[in-house]
Write a protein that holds these residues in place. Structure first.
Motif, mmCIF file in Angstrom:
data_model
loop_
_atom_site.group_PDB
_atom_site.id
_atom_site.type_symbol
_atom_site.label_atom_id
_atom_site.label_comp_id
_atom_site.label_asym_id
_atom_site.label_seq_id
_atom_site.Cartn_x
_atom_site.Cartn_y
_atom_site.Cartn_z
ATOM 1 N N TRP A 153 0.832 -1.206 0.000
ATOM 2 C CA TRP A 153 0.000 0.000 0.000
ATOM 3 C C TRP A 153 0.864 1.252 0.000
ATOM 4 O O TRP A 153 0.571 2.214 -0.739
ATOM 5 N N GLU A 203 3.746 1.732 -1.248
ATOM 6 C CA GLU A 203 4.336 1.958 -2.565
ATOM 7 C C GLU A 203 3.331 2.533 -3.559
ATOM 8 O O GLU A 203 3.719 3.198 -4.523
ATOM 9 N N HIS A 204 2.050 2.257 -3.342
ATOM 10 C CA HIS A 204 1.028 2.651 -4.316
ATOM 11 C C HIS A 204 0.158 3.816 -3.860
ATOM 12 O O HIS A 204 -0.643 4.323 -4.667
ATOM 13 N N GLU A 205 0.282 4.241 -2.619
ATOM 14 C CA GLU A 205 -0.539 5.339 -2.100
ATOM 15 C C GLU A 205 0.214 6.661 -2.271
ATOM 16 O O GLU A 205 1.277 6.859 -1.670
ATOM 17 N N PRO A 206 -0.306 7.576 -3.074
ATOM 18 C CA PRO A 206 0.417 8.834 -3.321
ATOM 19 C C PRO A 206 0.490 9.765 -2.119
ATOM 20 O O PRO A 206 1.438 10.540 -2.001
ATOM 21 N N CYS A 207 -0.495 9.697 -1.222
ATOM 22 C CA CYS A 207 -0.533 10.628 -0.087
ATOM 23 C C CYS A 207 -0.822 9.874 1.213
ATOM 24 O O CYS A 207 -1.904 10.039 1.805
ATOM 25 N N ASP A 224 -2.209 11.632 4.356
ATOM 26 C CA ASP A 224 -3.603 12.064 4.410
ATOM 27 C C ASP A 224 -4.546 10.941 4.845
ATOM 28 O O ASP A 224 -5.757 11.129 4.865
ATOM 29 N N CYS A 225 -3.992 9.768 5.148
ATOM 30 C CA CYS A 225 -4.809 8.599 5.486
ATOM 31 C C CYS A 225 -4.679 8.258 6.972
ATOM 32 O O CYS A 225 -3.588 8.348 7.528
ATOM 33 N N ARG A 242 7.308 8.681 8.551
ATOM 34 C CA ARG A 242 6.594 9.159 7.369
ATOM 35 C C ARG A 242 5.475 10.140 7.689
ATOM 36 O O ARG A 242 4.836 10.671 6.787
#
Length: 243
Positions: free
Chosen positions: A79, A81-85, A88-89, A172
């Motif tokens: 996740w 690697e594929h989550e741009p932001c 914000d989660c 992060r």
């Protein structure tokens, strides 16, 4: 704490195992909660989906029935690697038994609608005689469990997992809450760990009187009432952290 999406990692409790659309089961006696026809019902009635509805944000559920702490780490890394932001989660990690193990099989596909990250074989599947595990994997897993599995290894697995998630969240800047589906192995007192002395399974087990039967399905997973209870408890904690 501000977030635009909620993402969950964990085992069958996070996944929403046994939450089955009554209409689906009415028309098919063999209907199972993992059927893709049941996805909408399961994802809207498990506690993660209830949180998404409460906060009016989208939800991603990476829970795996029979999953382990290892598979939670692996799916989280996929996740990430594929989550741009990711900042914000709101990431929720519900920890399962630390003595479970997972194995990565790059050629493994057990359902046609499997997500791309699910290439795992779990030790719990061997215990229940899962038909999707080839015999050579079944033999290997049994031998590993016999030769290496012990409380010391489970404790190390538990410590490594919680520290991994806590450290990654801190480095992060990811809003994260770790909690226990199964009882904790050892006190950790990490910033991302909520309810350190609490587990949802023990909470349900110790529910007063015969009300426990009203909270779980036949296989022991939360029903719609049980998932709402977990969601309500999480909402109180999330709102408190937001303040």
């Amino acid at each position: 704490m501000k977030f635009k999406k909620i993402v969950g990692f964990g085992d069958s409790w996070m996944y929403g195992d046994e939450l089955l659309d009554p209409e689906l089961s009415k028309n098919n006696a063999d209907a199972h909660s993992c059927w893709h026809q049941n996805n909408q019902y399961r994802n809207s009635h498990n506690f993660l989906g209830l949180l998404g509805k409460h906060y009016s944000v989208p939800v991603e559920n990476f829970g795996i029935a029979g999953g382990s702490m290892q598979s939670s780490i692996w799916t989280f890394l996929w996740w990430l690697e594929h989550e741009p932001c990711p900042q914000d989660c709101l990431v929720l990690v519900g920890h399962t038994d630390s003595d479970r193990l997972s194995f990565y099989n790059p050629n493994h596909t057990h359902y046609a609608n499997d997500p791309p990250w699910n290439k795992f074989i779990h030790s719990t599947w061997v215990e229940y005689g899962s038909s999707v595990i080839p015999q050579e994997w079944r033999t290997m897993i049994k031998q590993q469990l016999v030769l290496t599995n012990c409380r010391t290894l489970a404790r190390l697995n538990y410590q490594q997992t919680l520290m991994f998630f806590d450290g990654t969240a801190g480095r992060r800047g990811i809003p994260m809450m770790q909690f226990h589906i199964m009882p904790a192995d050892v006190p950790m007192n990490l910033p991302t760990e909520i309810w350190p002395d609490f587990s949802t399974t023990r909470w349900f087990r110790d529910h007063p009187g015969n009300q426990k039967r009203e909270l779980v399905c036949a296989g022991g997973h939360p029903n719609e009432i049980g998932h709402q209870m977990i969601a309500d408890k999480l909402i109180l904690t999330i709102d408190s952290a937001t303040m």
